[in-house]
Scaffold this motif. Structure first.
Motif, mmCIF file in Angstrom:
data_model
loop_
_atom_site.group_PDB
_atom_site.id
_atom_site.type_symbol
_atom_site.label_atom_id
_atom_site.label_comp_id
_atom_site.label_asym_id
_atom_site.label_seq_id
_atom_site.Cartn_x
_atom_site.Cartn_y
_atom_site.Cartn_z
ATOM 1 N N TYR A 197 0.596 -1.427 0.472
ATOM 2 C CA TYR A 197 0.128 -0.075 -0.131
ATOM 3 C C TYR A 197 1.436 0.749 -0.112
ATOM 4 O O TYR A 197 0.663 1.875 -0.694
ATOM 5 N N GLY A 198 1.838 1.492 0.416
ATOM 6 C CA GLY A 198 2.579 1.964 1.060
ATOM 7 C C GLY A 198 3.822 2.891 -0.617
ATOM 8 O O GLY A 198 3.657 3.879 -0.943
ATOM 9 N N LEU A 199 3.814 1.549 -0.869
ATOM 10 C CA LEU A 199 4.206 1.541 -2.065
ATOM 11 C C LEU A 199 3.412 2.919 -3.449
ATOM 12 O O LEU A 199 4.153 3.322 -4.544
ATOM 13 N N VAL A 200 2.220 1.642 -3.375
ATOM 14 C CA VAL A 200 1.520 2.317 -4.682
ATOM 15 C C VAL A 200 1.536 3.956 -4.185
ATOM 16 O O VAL A 200 1.088 4.626 -5.317
ATOM 17 N N LEU A 201 0.663 4.258 -2.921
ATOM 18 C CA LEU A 201 0.921 6.033 -2.094
ATOM 19 C C LEU A 201 1.693 6.126 -3.167
ATOM 20 O O LEU A 201 2.196 7.211 -3.086
ATOM 21 N N SER A 202 2.665 5.939 -2.971
ATOM 22 C CA SER A 202 4.420 6.973 -3.030
ATOM 23 C C SER A 202 4.107 7.167 -4.895
ATOM 24 O O SER A 202 4.662 7.830 -4.732
ATOM 25 N N ALA A 203 4.003 6.063 -5.451
ATOM 26 C CA ALA A 203 3.696 5.989 -7.014
ATOM 27 C C ALA A 203 2.642 6.375 -8.321
ATOM 28 O O ALA A 203 2.992 7.295 -8.178
ATOM 29 N N PHE A 204 1.721 6.841 -6.757
ATOM 30 C CA PHE A 204 0.490 6.954 -7.321
ATOM 31 C C PHE A 204 -0.318 8.139 -6.872
ATOM 32 O O PHE A 204 -0.879 9.010 -7.775
ATOM 33 N N PHE A 205 0.442 8.331 -5.117
ATOM 34 C CA PHE A 205 -0.151 10.208 -4.839
ATOM 35 C C PHE A 205 0.517 10.478 -4.927
ATOM 36 O O PHE A 205 0.287 10.912 -3.216
ATOM 37 N N PRO A 215 0.007 15.892 4.801
ATOM 38 C CA PRO A 215 0.641 16.196 4.010
ATOM 39 C C PRO A 215 1.750 14.856 2.196
ATOM 40 O O PRO A 215 1.832 14.306 3.702
ATOM 41 N N ALA A 216 1.085 15.248 1.559
ATOM 42 C CA ALA A 216 1.694 14.697 0.916
ATOM 43 C C ALA A 216 3.448 14.849 1.045
ATOM 44 O O ALA A 216 3.861 15.484 1.575
ATOM 45 N N LEU A 217 4.368 13.759 0.887
ATOM 46 C CA LEU A 217 5.455 13.276 1.128
ATOM 47 C C LEU A 217 6.345 13.129 -0.142
ATOM 48 O O LEU A 217 7.780 13.110 -0.308
ATOM 49 N N GLY A 218 5.965 13.561 -1.741
ATOM 50 C CA GLY A 218 6.487 12.679 -2.737
ATOM 51 C C GLY A 218 6.779 11.499 -3.218
ATOM 52 O O GLY A 218 6.377 10.910 -3.052
ATOM 53 N N LEU A 219 8.069 11.147 -3.846
ATOM 54 C CA LEU A 219 8.643 9.589 -3.327
ATOM 55 C C LEU A 219 8.493 8.942 -2.277
ATOM 56 O O LEU A 219 8.835 8.238 -2.222
ATOM 57 N N PHE A 220 8.322 9.842 -0.910
ATOM 58 C CA PHE A 220 8.951 8.700 0.474
ATOM 59 C C PHE A 220 8.143 7.418 0.173
ATOM 60 O O PHE A 220 6.879 8.041 0.222
ATOM 61 N N VAL A 221 8.599 6.160 1.005
ATOM 62 C CA VAL A 221 7.386 5.787 1.575
ATOM 63 C C VAL A 221 6.772 5.761 2.620
ATOM 64 O O VAL A 221 7.664 6.129 3.765
ATOM 65 N N ARG A 222 5.695 5.737 2.868
ATOM 66 C CA ARG A 222 5.460 5.997 4.405
ATOM 67 C C ARG A 222 3.975 5.068 5.186
ATOM 68 O O ARG A 222 3.578 5.194 6.600
ATOM 69 N N SER A 223 3.468 4.436 4.008
ATOM 70 C CA SER A 223 2.053 3.698 3.955
ATOM 71 C C SER A 223 1.075 4.652 4.337
ATOM 72 O O SER A 223 1.084 6.002 3.923
#
Length: 498
Positions: A197-205, A215-223
């Motif tokens: 889920y974290g990888l998907v959010l990082s890649a597309f959202f 707040p959005a973090l860009g390419l960082f993964v945080r799930s």
């Protein structure tokens, strides 16, 4: 004297292993049937515990007051249901409280102290002077206490008892091999799902979290976590647990082969079977997500935890004439390949910023000064955010917000004082040491104890530079792993019931 051919010898070894290991049902129905046969009520509680652990990270890592309230009702309720079942079912606890008498005494004393800190009974000489100052300013008497924020201390007391409930449940439900392996595998599945889920959010959202204001973090993964460093701690727990489950599979199924290391490694992978492939896939996904956090402390702490796990396996392998070396090579090869293809971000950040963080060191110095001002009583468990502004100076920028010390040890001493802060930390260290001793000493089924010992090192190291263990999803998952490890630290031939 009878002669044994290689095939007959392998058949004998296989039969011996089948007797030593618990049966592994292949279907969901068979698994539930086996669990129900061992105790239907306990099986339902185990599934309830797993469901709670799956829910815990969803609400921003459990780092919000509503999540604390839900968890504070749910997990203690499961523990109470278990105790009711023991009481009215005429059963014994699978693991007696006497087995952990030392840590339990330290923890119990800490709970009483926190309650005293939040109680108006502490008014008078033991009360913090800030209550007298507030009373003078408001021109009316106030009920003081040791804690500068009694309400916040009660909230943190609730969180501590929630974590203790998870530990107690995992301890009691994990004495049987089938249950403990189900719990650990469930944790792997849960962490893997949040990693995906974290990888998907990082890649597309852009790492924004749907349904939550974060707040959005860009390419960082945080799930689903607000802070990527906290997710790094959570992912690290999942990765170390996954590796702990991989090692015995590869070791048990590996054939006795000669030849080059690459050839033997390929035979290990082939012999390990589908379960190992699924676990390797989970480890790969979690490790990629962990690297995507670009958390220096989280990644390095995880590497230390994995290193401790491999060291335990190697020490056991040497006693068994090197049988585990191939399994260790398999794990190292997988980790190395993942770092090779996905480690550029963390390497770039290490070169860019190094390991020095002057602001964090300044906060550590301020917290230490506050601790020395009241070393015995502390300021109240969980009261760091209220106390820190009183000591804050120009060593840190005024725009920075510090509601955590980024060092769980300093924050614990600041809240509880040196005596009871040491008691709480000492209780956890005692349990971790018990797991380490069990992982090294047990001849069979050392996996839960080894996983708990390695995860304890991960948590302990990362707590020096961050507050991941103070996030409830991390704390509850770690408590479940620790409880499982303590339950399996002693041989199954020894009765631990009361």
């Amino acid at each position: 004297m009878p002669e044994f051919t290689p095939s007959s010898r392998d058949a004998l070894l296989l039969a011996a292993k089948s007797r030593a290991e618990p049966a592994r049902p292949r279907s969901a129905g068979g698994l539930f049937g086996a669990l129900w046969a061992e105790g239907g009520f306990d099986a339902l509680l185990l599934f309830g515990l797993i469901a709670g652990l799956a829910w815990a990270p969803f609400w921003l890592g459990g780092n919000r007051l509503p999540a604390w309230g839900v968890n504070g009702l749910y997990f203690p309720a499961l523990a109470i249901l278990f105790e009711i079942g023991v009481l009215f079912g005429g059963r014994r606890h699978p693991v007696s409280i006497a087995t952990i008498a030392g840590p339990a005494a330290l923890f119990g004393a800490t709970l009483l102290w926190i309650f005293f800190q939040a109680s108006p009974l502490a008014s008078g000489a033991s009360a913090h002077p800030i209550w007298g100052m507030a009373s003078e300013m408001l021109e009316r008497p106030l009920e003081g206490g040791v804690s500068v924020d009694r309400g916040q201390t009660l909230v943190f007391l609730l969180r501590l008892t929630t974590a203790a409930s998870v530990f107690w449940l995992a301890l009691q439900l994990s004495r049987r091999p089938l249950r403990v392996h189900l719990l650990l595998r469930a944790i792997v599945v849960i962490v893997t799902a949040y990693a995906v889920y974290g990888l998907v959010l990082s890649a597309f959202f852009a790492a924004a979290i749907p349904f939550f204001d974060a707040p959005a973090l860009g390419l960082f993964v945080r799930s689903t976590f607000v802070n990527r460093n906290n997710f790094a701690t959570y992912a690290g727990l999942g990765l170390v647990t996954t590796l702990a489950l991989i090692l015995p599979l590869a070791d048990r199924d590996a054939p006795s082969e000669t030849g080059s290391r690459a050839y033997r490694l390929s035979k290990i992978v082939e012999a390990a079977g589908l379960r190992a492939w699924l676990l390797l896939a989970a480890a790969f996904v979690i490790f990629v997500a962990l690297l995507g956090t670009v958390s220096r402390g989280g990644i390095l702490a995880t590497i230390l935890g994995a290193g401790a796990l491999l060291a335990i396996a190697y020490s056991r392998g040497r006693r068994r004439r090197g049988e585990s070396v191939g399994a260790i090579a398999l794990v190292l090869a997988g980790l190395g390949a993942t770092i090779l293809f996905f480690g550029d971000l963390i390497v770039a950040r290490l070169f860019a910023s190094g390991f020095d963080d002057g602001r964090r060191l300044a906060v550590f110095a301020i917290a230490l000064r506050a601790i020395l001002d009241t070393p015995l009583f502390g300021y109240g468990y969980g009261a760091f955010a209220d106390v820190f502004p009183l000591y804050r100076d120009r060593s840190i920028p005024t725009a920075d917000v510090w509601d955590k010390a980024h060092n769980a040890y300093l924050e614990t001493f600041m809240g509880l004082g040196l005596v009871f802060g040491t008691a709480l930390i000492g209780a956890l260290l005692w349990l971790a040491a018990k797991c380490f001793a069990g992982a090294v000493a047990r001849r069979r089924a050392p996996t839960p104890a080894a996983a708990a010992a390695a995860c304890s090192l991960l948590i302990g190291v990362h707590a020096l530079v961050d507050f991941g263990v103070q996030i409830e999803a991390v704390a509850l998952t770690y408590m479940a792993i620790l409880g499982a490890g303590v339950a399996q630290a002693e041989s199954s031939r020894i009765s631990l019931s009361d």
